[in-house]
Design an enzyme around this catalytic site. Structure first.
Site, PDB file in Angstrom:
ATOM      1  N   GLU A 434       0.777  -1.237   0.000  1.00 56.25           N
ATOM      2  CA  GLU A 434       0.000   0.000   0.000  1.00 56.25           C
ATOM      3  C   GLU A 434       0.809   1.288   0.000  1.00 56.25           C
ATOM      4  O   GLU A 434       0.288   2.331   0.421  1.00 56.25           O
ATOM      5  CB  GLU A 434      -0.906   0.001   1.228  1.00 56.25           C
ATOM      6  CG  GLU A 434      -0.176   0.154   2.592  1.00 56.25           C
ATOM      7  CD  GLU A 434       0.152  -1.163   3.268  1.00 56.25           C
ATOM      8  OE1 GLU A 434       0.192  -2.194   2.562  1.00 56.25           O
ATOM      9  OE2 GLU A 434       0.370  -1.164   4.494  1.00 56.25           O
ATOM     10  N   GLU A 467      -5.860  -2.446  -0.388  1.00 54.03           N
ATOM     11  CA  GLU A 467      -4.751  -1.478  -0.448  1.00 54.03           C
ATOM     12  C   GLU A 467      -5.250  -0.041  -0.375  1.00 54.03           C
ATOM     13  O   GLU A 467      -4.603   0.823   0.215  1.00 54.03           O
ATOM     14  CB  GLU A 467      -3.909  -1.691  -1.701  1.00 54.03           C
ATOM     15  CG  GLU A 467      -3.331  -3.099  -1.871  1.00 54.03           C
ATOM     16  CD  GLU A 467      -2.585  -3.618  -0.652  1.00 54.03           C
ATOM     17  OE1 GLU A 467      -2.034  -2.802   0.107  1.00 54.03           O
ATOM     18  OE2 GLU A 467      -2.578  -4.853  -0.453  1.00 54.03           O
ATOM     19  N   GLU A 489      -3.614  -4.164   9.300  1.00 53.44           N
ATOM     20  CA  GLU A 489      -3.999  -5.281   8.437  1.00 53.44           C
ATOM     21  C   GLU A 489      -5.396  -5.827   8.724  1.00 53.44           C
ATOM     22  O   GLU A 489      -6.117  -6.192   7.811  1.00 53.44           O
ATOM     23  CB  GLU A 489      -2.954  -6.390   8.520  1.00 53.44           C
ATOM     24  CG  GLU A 489      -1.567  -5.962   8.017  1.00 53.44           C
ATOM     25  CD  GLU A 489      -1.588  -5.419   6.601  1.00 53.44           C
ATOM     26  OE1 GLU A 489      -2.610  -5.543   5.904  1.00 53.44           O
ATOM     27  OE2 GLU A 489      -0.561  -4.845   6.184  1.00 53.44           O
TER      28      GLU A 489
HETATM   29 ZN   LIG Z   1      -2.493  -4.945   4.038  1.00 55.68          ZN
END
Ligand SMILES: [Zn+2]
Length: 1025
Positions: A434, A467, A489
């Protein structure tokens, strides 16, 4: 970063195939700078919690002593501490020296006989002499023997400092950087040479002093420092390689609040692995090898591209300049500001100064790429790929544009940059990364061509959604340290499913999210799991945080919270959080505080969620219903419950349930917070059954007791629609889990599966298929042929009609595609003639039409896998693999190639994946997991891993997700003592070459559980299958 979700989606359909799938002190920035290492602070973070599975403590013992990154075994530890008492300095050895020292102490392997009396006497004598010398050294001041003499009275502090590579004392003793200075701005200039695969770099770092200090410590790894200046005066730069740190010692104290500039010139090789500033290449359609350079910094590799303060809390702005040849373009996080023609014919691109960001989000690419662009609000969105694939970038552009608009609205904060690039990199290891404004992808997760199926679109869409969510969650607000990686995450994973469902409902992503939650439960049921927020300090531990717990459990508990608070309240809380901490770093509590603030009536979110992030595992809720009385009990669901694990943990469970009088509408749902060990409530006498955990939104498993299960099974047999499909899938999942735990007999599981003959929905059917395939593979690996054949018959009995009734033509519903590909893959794999004949027919048509006859994308893998079983067609497929420019087709072809039962081909493909010339190395984990599905290659794959361990750990970092995946693929189907011993022996022998990885504990625990399952259930299988 997208790693777990990406592999797990592609490896859909089997638990062992989808090995899901990577703290210390609070933010050092706000702490006093320690003069000495705080010995008390760093106790082992990982409790030795079972006598059955004995694990080594996981936290860095190095940090305790200020050593390198090796963990010591107990014997070594004793040796170290006694040695220290004797005054010997162990602080100056690099990790390699240390290992060497510890090896020399070991006896040769063949000299394990008892020592003779004479030898013992000699030994004692030698020890006495050593002790005497040591005592003398101890009492004589250290500096007596040093050239410099005594500089300070307090020599004990000096002793703690390690030696830099030039022999001088390195002025810092921690893995985490000191908090005395903070970077404000970086000016980075890079001159990559794509012929020699090297680069020259210079960095000017403006720093501000937070506490008076006379040293600056930062990160740098694998680079040659040419020179450095501080305030334009030449300085000596010390390096301590084991911790990837450099430092300068200053003659004068730096004043608090003052700004200074540190400049460093250096050179390095473009990395050959997949992190840092690395070189990548591909063969174009003319057969010519093309090169490019790209970056992958998360988590700890920015330091391989430029010296920096490489911790997420050290945010700064960046100006990046890149020199390139005319044939390439360069990209970085920010829009390009200027391009200068240099006198040597090269060009220098300079990018605008960036927003404040963490080092792991910096990125740049030098390549020859094509692109398409469009404007969304105030942002120019572009998608880049190699020129041969420029026809495949339009889907990603439209998708990214829609999702960007969605997130701008959802978060009520506009994406802050003027541009957003999505770049497909050939030879890329993670799923995607990202980097702010410059998101990098594997080609498979970005490109959609004519051959792509709706399932491929589902993957690409959800990875882009993941992302893009990071641009807010992760980039704008960043976790303070890697212990809270889940804040990045877990959130991005939750958002990827949520936003895909909202914006692209036709992609049926909810089924995928449900199976992800089931996988997270399976992983977290192991003793070797870890809390969502777990202590990490060494680079290996940081790598390991990128795992199922951070991504999938993180996403699951956020879903539970959102379902409890309501979606809108959850969104408001998230907006509050983003607004409050914009540009800053946070920890879990900050999110809970923001969410609490918006709840009405006020809910203490922290109180509820804390247990879910600081305790590993999840609760098992047992329901006992006697007439109108319902009693609930909660306990820790841990599969190896025989051990002395602390099972007294309690959770605050937002419990939901429905009953048979009202079960299908959302208004039927009853909710209460279950905090204690037990609870009771009353229901109407008329209630026949209760179903808890509505739509499986909560992260817990429910046992209904024998009567309760019987009532539910009867109800489903009567009418499957009494419960929504997610609940049906959850009943199947929970019952298999309870059988694995030993709570219910396998006979009861088979009882439930009888209802499946009336089931038509993808989620419950694929869950049952996944579970049965898992057991089938375990049996298959034991070569118990008769039982394997009975199991095959059973699977056909349950699913045969459905398998045979699947169409082989185009199918537009993603959910139906997912179901049919799962059914047909199992059918063909088990050799069901209806399936294999049809697959062969499609393959032949494809061949005779010179590959113009279209095979539906979701069936491509099963069709090619059947073809790959013959020698001639395998060669054809290898040729297809090498020349295909459609990555989803290419990947499915590779899976087909790896499914061969021909041992010589298996050996070849494993080797080819490792050397990377004919099979791309990032695909090696996929190759290995595919080989391991079948009995022909399973043991070869295990041998391959043992023989090539060092090469594997050069390609994939210790602790990293690909390595976790390889370990689990090759070991998780063992179920015998012989294999257990072998696995323990091999990994035990690795020492500092990876023996501390959590996935090794997981592998060993899994084998033990498989053995136990076989002990308990083989008889049942013989009897009932
Ligand atoms: Zn990620």
């Amino acid at each position: 970063m997208e790693s777990v979700c990406f592999l797990s989606q592609l490896e859909y359909g089997s638990m062992e195939q989808a090995p899901l799938p990577r703290n210390m002190i609070e933010n050092s920035m706000f702490e006093e700078e320690p003069d000495v290492v705080d010995l008390a602070k760093e106790s082992p973070s990982y409790p030795i919690d079972s006598d059955d599975v004995v694990y080594e403590p996981r936290s860095s013992r190095l940090l305790v002593r200020g050593l390198g990154e090796n963990d010591l075994d107990e014997e070594e530890e004793d040796y170290e501490s006694s040695a220290r008492l004797l005054g010997m300095s162990f602080m100056n050895r690099s990790s390699s020296q240390r290992s060497a020292a510890s090896y020399t102490r070991q006896q040769p392997s063949n000299s394990c006989s008892m020592p003779s009396a004479k030898k013992t006497l000699m030994g004692i004598l030698v020890l006495v002499v050593v002790a005497l010398v040591a005592v003398i050294i101890y009492f004589v001041p250290r500096c007596t023997f040093s050239k410099d003499g005594c500089q300070k009275a307090n020599s004990s502090i000096e002793q703690l400092y390690p030696k830099a590579s030039n022999g001088e004392l390195f002025p810092w003793t921690g893995l985490r950087l000191p908090a005395s200075v903070r970077p404000v701005h970086y000016e980075i200039s890079l001159q990559p040479n794509l012929t020699s695969m090297t680069f020259q770099g210079s960095v000017a770092i403006s720093i501000v002093v937070l506490q008076e200090t006379n040293k600056i410590v930062l990160h740098s790894y694998n680079m040659k420092i040419i020179n450095g200046t501080f305030q334009d005066e030449k300085v000596n730069i010390l390096e301590y390689k084991p911790w990837q740190q450099i430092a300068i010692k200053l003659s004068k104290e730096l004043k608090k609040g003052e700004n200074y500039v540190l400049k460093i010139h250096y050179s390095a090789n473009l990395s050959n692995s997949y992190d840092g500033f690395y070189n990548s290449s591909y063969i174009d359609t003319n057969g010519k090898r093309r090169v490019l350079a790209a970056t992958q910094f998360e988590p700890l590799a920015a330091r391989k591209a430029f010296p920096c303060f490489d911790e997420p809390a050290f945010k700064a702005s960046f100006v990046i300049k890149i020199t390139r040849e005319a044939e390439y373009i360069s990209l970085s996080n920010m829009p390009k500001a200027t391009t200068a023609n240099l006198s040597n014919g090269l060009f220098e691109d300079e990018f605008e100064s960036s927003v404040n960001m963490s080092t792991y989000l910096v990125a740049f690419v030098v390549a020859n790429f094509s692109s398409v662009s469009k404007n969304v609000s105030n942002t120019l969105v572009s998608v880049y790929a190699v020129p041969d694939k420029k026809d495949q970038i339009h889907y990603a552009l439209d998708t990214a544009a829609k999702l960007l608009e969605f997130y701008n609205g959802f978060f009520e904060i506009e994406y802050p940059l003027r541009k957003l690039d999505l770049v497909g990199i050939p030879d890329f290891l993670a799923g995607a990364m990202e980097n702010w404004g410059l998101i990098t992808f594997r080609e498979t997760t970005l490109l959609i061509g004519d051959h792509s199926s709706p399932i491929d679109k589902q993957l690409v869409t959800s990875v882009i959604a993941h992302e893009l969510a990071h641009q807010w969650f992760g980039n704008l607000v960043t976790m303070r340290w890697w212990n809270d990686l889940w804040l990045n995450e877990g959130f991005a994973t939750y958002m990827q499913y949520m936003s895909t469902e909202e914006v692209f409902p036709e992609l049926d992503i909810d089924n995928e999210f449900l199976s992800v939650r089931f996988k997270a439960l399976a992983k977290d049921a192991l003793n070797s799991s870890h809390p969502v927020s777990a202590d990490v300090s060494t680079p290996e531990q940081v790598e390991e945080m990128f795992d199922s717990v951070s991504y999938e459990k993180g996403a699951s508990i956020l879903l539970m919270l959102s379902a409890t608070l309501s979606k809108e309240a959850f969104r408001k809380g998230v907006i509050e959080y983003l607004r409050t901490y914009k540009g800053c770093n946070t920890q879990s509590e900050d999110l809970w505080t923001s969410l609490s603030q918006v709840t009405n009536p006020h809910t203490d979110v922290a109180e509820m969620m804390d247990k879910w992030t600081v305790q590993k595992g999840f609760p098992l809720v047992t329901v006992t219903k006697t007439e109108s009385q319902v009693k609930l009990t909660q306990e820790h669901f841990v599969l190896n419950a025989d051990n002395a694990t602390d099972r007294s943990n309690l959770w605050h469970i937002p419990l939901t349930y429905v009953n048979d009088t009202c079960s299908n509408s959302s208004s039927c749902k009853q909710v209460f917070l279950f905090k204690n060990k037990t609870a009771t409530f009353k229901v109407s006498d008329k209630v026949r059954w209760l179903k808890f955990n509505c739509r499986s939104d909560g992260f817990y498993i429910v046992d209904y007791g024998e009567q309760g299960w019987r009532a539910l099974i009867e109800a489903l047999k009567e009418n499957v629609n009494v419960l929504p499909r997610e609940d049906r899938a959850a009943l199947i999942n929970n019952l298999f889990a309870l059988s694995r735990l030993g709570r219910v007999s396998f006979r009861q599981v088979l009882n439930l599966l009888v209802y499946l003959k009336n089931e038509t929905e993808t989620a419950p059917l694929t869950e049952a298929l996944t579970q049965l395939n898992h057991i089938f593979r375990l049996l298959d690996k034991r070569s118990d042929l008769l039982l394997v054949s009975r199991m095959t018959t059973y699977i056909f009995m349950v699913f045969g009609d459905l398998m045979d009734s699947q169409s082989w033509g185009e199918e537009s519903s993603v959910s139906k595609q997912a179901l049919r590909s799962a059914l047909l893959e199992t059918a063909c794999n088990l050799g069901r003639p209806n399936c294999t004949d049809q697959a062969k027919r499609l393959f032949d048509q494809w061949m005779t039409s010179n590959k113009t006859e279209h095979i539906p994308g979701d069936l491509l893998k099963v069709v090619l896998s059947v073809a790959a079983q013959t020698k001639e067609d395998w060669q054809v497929l290898l040729d297809t693999y090498k020349h295909s420019i459609y990555d989803s087709e290419k990947r499915k072809t590779l899976e087909a190639l790896a499914s061969t039962q021909d041992v010589r081909k298996i050996v070849w493909i494993l080797k080819a994946g490792l050397d990377g010339s004919e099979i791309q190395t990032p695909e090696l984990p996929l190759v290995i997991s595919t080989v391991c599905r079948h009995s022909a290659g399973y043991l070869h794959a295990w041998d391959f891993v043992k023989e090539n361990w060092d090469k594997l750990t050069q390609k994939f970092l210790i602790g990293s997700f690909p390595l976790q995946s390889i370990i689990m693929s090759t070991t998780s189907q063992f179920s015998t003592k012989t294999h257990l011993d072998e696995v323990e022996r091999f990994f035990g022998s690795l020492k500092d070459r990876g023996s501390q990885m959590r996935s090794i504990q997981e592998a060993i625990e899994t084998i033990k559980l498989n053995m136990r399952w076989m002990d308990r259930n083989l008889a049942t299988l013989w009897k009932w299958l």
